[in-house]
Design an enzyme around this catalytic site. Structure first.
Site, mmCIF file in Angstrom:
data_model
loop_
_atom_site.group_PDB
_atom_site.id
_atom_site.type_symbol
_atom_site.label_atom_id
_atom_site.label_comp_id
_atom_site.label_asym_id
_atom_site.label_seq_id
_atom_site.Cartn_x
_atom_site.Cartn_y
_atom_site.Cartn_z
ATOM 1 C CB SER A 1 -0.920 0.005 1.218
ATOM 2 O OG SER A 1 -0.166 0.073 2.408
ATOM 3 C CB THR B 1 -2.695 5.185 3.610
ATOM 4 O OG1 THR B 1 -3.393 5.273 2.378
ATOM 5 C CG2 THR B 1 -2.044 6.522 3.906
ATOM 6 C CB THR C 1 -0.891 6.319 0.350
ATOM 7 O OG1 THR C 1 -1.714 5.230 -0.049
ATOM 8 C CG2 THR C 1 -1.263 7.536 -0.481
ATOM 9 N NE ARG D 1 -7.890 7.930 -5.633
ATOM 10 C CZ ARG D 1 -7.487 7.629 -4.388
ATOM 11 N NH1 ARG D 1 -6.210 7.498 -4.124
ATOM 12 N NH2 ARG D 1 -8.361 7.452 -3.439
ATOM 13 C CB VAL D 2 -4.458 13.220 -6.280
ATOM 14 C CG1 VAL D 2 -3.942 13.678 -4.930
ATOM 15 C CG2 VAL D 2 -3.360 13.328 -7.335
ATOM 16 N N GLY D 3 -5.553 10.960 -4.002
ATOM 17 C CA GLY D 3 -6.446 10.769 -2.858
ATOM 18 C C GLY D 3 -6.261 11.854 -1.816
ATOM 19 C CG ASP D 4 -7.266 10.725 2.172
ATOM 20 O OD1 ASP D 4 -6.731 9.876 1.436
ATOM 21 O OD2 ASP D 4 -7.615 10.492 3.338
ATOM 22 C CB THR E 1 -5.578 4.858 6.461
ATOM 23 O OG1 THR E 1 -6.341 4.291 7.534
ATOM 24 C CG2 THR E 1 -4.187 5.183 6.968
ATOM 25 N N GLY E 2 -7.849 4.994 4.435
ATOM 26 C CA GLY E 2 -9.177 4.591 3.971
ATOM 27 C C GLY E 2 -9.558 5.322 2.696
ATOM 28 N N GLY F 1 -10.032 7.747 0.250
ATOM 29 C CA GLY F 1 -9.606 9.133 0.154
ATOM 30 C C GLY F 1 -10.651 10.047 -0.437
HETATM 31 N N1 GLY Z 1 -6.411 7.272 1.791
HETATM 32 C C1 GLY Z 1 -5.577 6.927 0.732
HETATM 33 C C2 GLY Z 1 -6.171 7.101 -0.604
HETATM 34 O O1 GLY Z 1 -7.389 6.973 -0.759
HETATM 35 O O2 GLY Z 1 -5.438 7.345 -1.531
#
Ligand code: GLY
Length: 358
Positions: A87, A207, A225, A235-238, A258-259, A261
């Site tokens: 991850s 993450t 992550t 794609r960009v997460g949180d 985590t989780g 995003g």
């Molecule tokens: N929380 C990590 C992501 O969704 O990229």
């Protein structure tokens, strides 16, 4: 302590305080069960469930006088460098083209600075590059090709981050692609019958988030992550978004996540955890309140189960200035790791809103 709240109970509540009361929590000025006692804040390191080694490494550095930011970055580097951790960093699961793209952020409380990188390819330690964005530029976030060029300018070496294991996991996904990608047909808020909602919820959002207080009371954090496995490229997460995947205020504390995003990006929850702590909530209570905000924010039926609860999970981890710590998730079964310097790193159960069926 970990009493579930139904969505009906939550939606019927008129305020965060009544929702918390329904969970058996008293929000304001409640002493945290895990509060450390004594006059001076003691160092503490908290991380996501995959942070046993990271918290141990960070605490050992802090006890030798290291700044909390140096410590948490060195801690998460162990996980980024681990080819068996799929991850983060080397061996992270790739995007839908089979390319590993990494996101990371850092925040340094004593100087009020932060830095991040997103969609960074071929560099196994995005947390180190995020730190350089903070220290060696006048920017906060650099993405994609620019982030790679910036990293190379600072001497980072490009490498293929796919391991045999992560390549085979991607190939298996690719060969069974049709029901599990992130492309959606036109739909509206009432649409339920799109397989992506559930499938995406079950895919890897792994993450590591790690936050710490050092011997001088300095608070810092880092989140790193490879993001959602098999995501649409770019794609960009949180994780690299300050306020969403990480937030630090040296006068209050630190929080990270985590989780899923996407859910956290829509609620900007880590800064909310810090603000809930500023209002007097314990770290655990603040994390639960952030989870409730995400539940309230989630309105698309494809993301909800037949009881109106999110199909996905989001986790928060928090510490406050006094050395109290806590973690919570939308769904039960999640753990976090902590090291308070007195013994080995521990993996503990986090609080939650909804209990999963066994
Ligand atoms: N929380 C990590 C992501 O969704 O990229």
């Amino acid at each position: 302590m970990n009493l579930p709240i139904t969505r009906r109970e939550f939606l019927n509540s008129t305020s965060a305080a009544s929702a918390a009361a329904a969970m058996g929590h008293t929000l304001l000025n409640a002493p945290a069960a895990n509060a450390q006692t004594g006059g001076q804040p003691k160092p503490v390191v908290i991380a996501s469930s995959n942070g046993l080694q990271a918290t141990a490494k960070a605490m050992s550095m802090i006890q030798q006088g290291a700044d909390a930011l140096d410590a948490v970055i060195a801690g998460v580097n162990l996980v980024e460098d681990d080819p068996n951790e799929n991850s983060v960093g080397l061996g992270g699961l790739p995007n839908e083209d089979g390319v590993v793209e990494l996101d990371s952020s850092v925040m340094h409380g004593p100087t009020g600075r932060g830095g991040s990188v997103a969609a960074l390819r071929n560099i196994r330690n995005p947390s180190k590059v995020a730190r350089l964005v903070m220290e060696r530029t006048d920017h906060v976030l650099i993405v994609g090709e620019g982030a790679l060029r910036f990293a190379k300018a600072h001497g980072f070496k490009e490498e293929d981050l796919l391991t045999e294991e992560s390549r085979e996991a991607w190939l298996k996904w690719k060969e069974n692609l049709s029901r599990t990608d992130d492309w959606l047909p036109p739909h509206d808020i009432e649409t339920r019958n799109i397989s992506m909602g559930l499938q995406s919820a079950l895919r890897n959002h792994g993450t590591i988030n790690c936050n710490a207080i050092d011997l001088r009371g300095g608070i810092s954090g880092c989140t790193t992550t490879s993001g959602l496995s098999f995501k649409i490229p770019g794609r960009v997460g949180d994780s690299p978004i300050l306020g969403a995947g990480l937030y630090v205020d040296n006068e209050v504390g630190a929080a990270g996540s985590t989780g899923r995003g996407e859910a956290n990006l829509l609620a900007c929850s880590s800064v909310m955890v810090v603000e809930y702590m500023r209002q007097g909530n314990s770290p655990e209570q603040a994390c639960l309140l952030a989870c409730q905000r995400i539940v309230a924010q989630t309105k698309m039926k494809r993301l909800l189960d037949d009881q109106g609860r999110p199909k996905f999970n989001v986790n928060f981890y928090a510490i406050n200035k006094r050395g109290e710590f806590g973690a919570a998730a939308i769904w039960s079964g999640e753990k976090f790791t902590v090291n308070t310097g007195e013994k080995e790193s521990r993996r503990l159960d986090g609080a939650f809103l909804f209990k999963r069926n066994p």
